[in-house]
Design a protein around this motif. Structure first.
Motif, mmCIF file in Angstrom:
data_model
loop_
_atom_site.group_PDB
_atom_site.id
_atom_site.type_symbol
_atom_site.label_atom_id
_atom_site.label_comp_id
_atom_site.label_asym_id
_atom_site.label_seq_id
_atom_site.Cartn_x
_atom_site.Cartn_y
_atom_site.Cartn_z
ATOM 1 N N UNK A 97 0.786 -1.236 0.000
ATOM 2 C CA UNK A 97 0.000 0.000 0.000
ATOM 3 C C UNK A 97 0.822 1.293 0.000
ATOM 4 N N UNK A 98 1.949 1.396 0.727
ATOM 5 C CA UNK A 98 2.720 2.647 0.648
ATOM 6 C C UNK A 98 3.286 2.895 -0.750
ATOM 7 N N UNK A 99 3.697 1.827 -1.431
ATOM 8 C CA UNK A 99 4.215 1.970 -2.794
ATOM 9 C C UNK A 99 3.086 2.420 -3.720
ATOM 10 N N UNK A 100 1.929 1.797 -3.586
ATOM 11 C CA UNK A 100 0.790 2.198 -4.410
ATOM 12 C C UNK A 100 0.430 3.667 -4.191
ATOM 13 N N UNK A 101 0.494 4.102 -2.955
ATOM 14 C CA UNK A 101 0.153 5.492 -2.653
ATOM 15 C C UNK A 101 1.149 6.444 -3.293
ATOM 16 N N UNK A 102 2.420 6.092 -3.269
ATOM 17 C CA UNK A 102 3.438 6.893 -3.955
ATOM 18 C C UNK A 102 3.143 6.985 -5.442
ATOM 19 N N UNK A 103 2.791 5.862 -6.050
ATOM 20 C CA UNK A 103 2.475 5.842 -7.478
ATOM 21 C C UNK A 103 1.238 6.705 -7.761
ATOM 22 N N UNK A 104 0.207 6.538 -6.963
ATOM 23 C CA UNK A 104 -1.043 7.271 -7.160
ATOM 24 C C UNK A 104 -0.825 8.770 -7.047
ATOM 25 N N UNK A 112 -2.440 12.530 -14.480
ATOM 26 C CA UNK A 112 -2.948 11.202 -14.825
ATOM 27 C C UNK A 112 -3.929 10.733 -13.752
ATOM 28 N N UNK A 113 -4.923 11.586 -13.473
ATOM 29 C CA UNK A 113 -5.875 11.285 -12.416
ATOM 30 C C UNK A 113 -6.713 10.053 -12.665
ATOM 31 N N UNK A 114 -7.079 9.787 -13.922
ATOM 32 C CA UNK A 114 -7.902 8.618 -14.235
ATOM 33 C C UNK A 114 -7.173 7.315 -13.911
ATOM 34 N N UNK A 115 -5.887 7.256 -14.262
ATOM 35 C CA UNK A 115 -5.117 6.052 -13.953
ATOM 36 C C UNK A 115 -4.904 5.931 -12.451
ATOM 37 N N UNK A 116 -4.657 7.048 -11.772
ATOM 38 C CA UNK A 116 -4.520 7.030 -10.318
ATOM 39 C C UNK A 116 -5.789 6.484 -9.672
ATOM 40 N N UNK A 117 -6.928 6.949 -10.146
ATOM 41 C CA UNK A 117 -8.218 6.476 -9.624
ATOM 42 C C UNK A 117 -8.394 4.986 -9.883
ATOM 43 N N UNK A 118 -8.036 4.528 -11.081
ATOM 44 C CA UNK A 118 -8.164 3.102 -11.409
ATOM 45 C C UNK A 118 -7.330 2.247 -10.462
ATOM 46 N N UNK A 119 -6.081 2.637 -10.223
ATOM 47 C CA UNK A 119 -5.213 1.851 -9.345
ATOM 48 C C UNK A 119 -5.761 1.842 -7.923
ATOM 49 N N UNK A 120 -6.212 2.998 -7.438
ATOM 50 C CA UNK A 120 -6.741 3.081 -6.083
ATOM 51 C C UNK A 120 -7.982 2.209 -5.918
ATOM 52 N N UNK A 121 -8.916 2.289 -6.869
ATOM 53 C CA UNK A 121 -10.156 1.528 -6.748
ATOM 54 C C UNK A 121 -9.929 0.030 -6.942
#
Length: 262
Positions: A97-104, A112-121
């Motif tokens: 999760x910390x790595x994902x948050x860094x990426x997001x 790249x908000x749409x991709x950030x949203x996709x990864x988070x969801x």
């Protein structure tokens, strides 16, 4: 960017970026690029040192199902690396999760908000399924299945709480808090009743709910707040702005576009 930051960005792009492989690589003690791709490359998005070409290449990797765009994104090591472990292998491909948050956050910073949203969801969807199966949250997760990582510690709310708290509030519910500006932005995506109660804000709490559309396709936002703030609500492409005063209980009708005729 100051002069020192610009120089650092130049050094990173000169030494760590591979034009041939279109990716950033760690450096060995001898100053040579490591041959292994890792999620550490995405720190350049958050740091703001990646140029437009680098951003496009990194985004392509995150979308690529053969590398980082796995069933559960984002693995620490992509699937095309020989050491990749589909069960996680701790740092050999597990989803942290910390790595994902860094990426997001890095994606958001680069438009790249749409991709950030996709990864988070996707992360939220997978960990919810795992929670239903196991009754807990885990230190890390498998990239290729809805399972805990191998190995992974159970009952690991620490950084793994980022999913059921941060991703749930900001992406699933759509609430973004800007405490210094005394403002809340709410992007309502769900067609069902949605909201959050007793959210800590401004030294007090605020509760926000939005009803499902009624027969006339109207929606009502209900607000109870112990703090004064500006509320911006976006729903169906329309944005409504309200001033909320401390102690108020408000029912705010949303001004929404008329539904398309069939």
């Amino acid at each position: 960017f100051g002069a020192e930051a610009q120089e650092l960005a130049r050094v990173i792009n000169d030494k760590m970026w591979s034009p041939q492989r279109k990716f950033y690589f760690d450096l060995t003690f001898e100053g040579k690029q490591s041959p292994v791709k890792t999620a550490a490359a995405f720190w350049t998005l958050l740091a703001g040192v990646a140029g437009p070409q680098q951003v496009a290449a990194l985004v392509a990797e995150l979308r690529n199902p053969k590398t980082f765009g796995r069933v559960h994104p984002v693995p620490t090591v992509p699937a095309d690396e020989p050491a990749f472990d589909p069960a996680g292998g701790y740092w050999k491909g597990a989803v942290w999760p910390p790595v994902n948050t860094m990426v997001i956050r890095g994606l958001e910073k680069n438009g790249e908000g749409k991709l950030a949203e996709h990864i988070a969801l996707e992360h939220l969807r997978v960990i919810t399924r795992i929670f239903k199966d196991t009754g807990t949250v885990w230190e890390n997760y498998a990239p290729d299945a809805a399972k805990p990582g191998t190995p992974a510690k159970r009952d690991f709310v620490g950084w793994s709480g980022l999913g059921p708290i941060l991703y749930l509030i900001e992406y699933a519910i759509g609430v973004r808090v800007d405490a210094p500006s005394k403002a809340i932005a709410w992007n309502i995506r769900s067609p069902e009743r949605v909201g959050i109660e007793r959210l800590h804000f401004g030294g007090s709490t605020v509760s926000l709910t939005c009803d499902a559309p009624d027969a006339q396709h109207r929606r009502i936002v209900r607000v109870r707040s112990g703090a004064t703030f500006h509320l911006e609500v976006t729903c169906q492409g329309a944005t409504n702005t309200f001033k909320v005063s401390a102690g108020e209980l408000l029912e705010l009708p949303l001004d929404l576009p008329a539904p398309a005729k069939r």
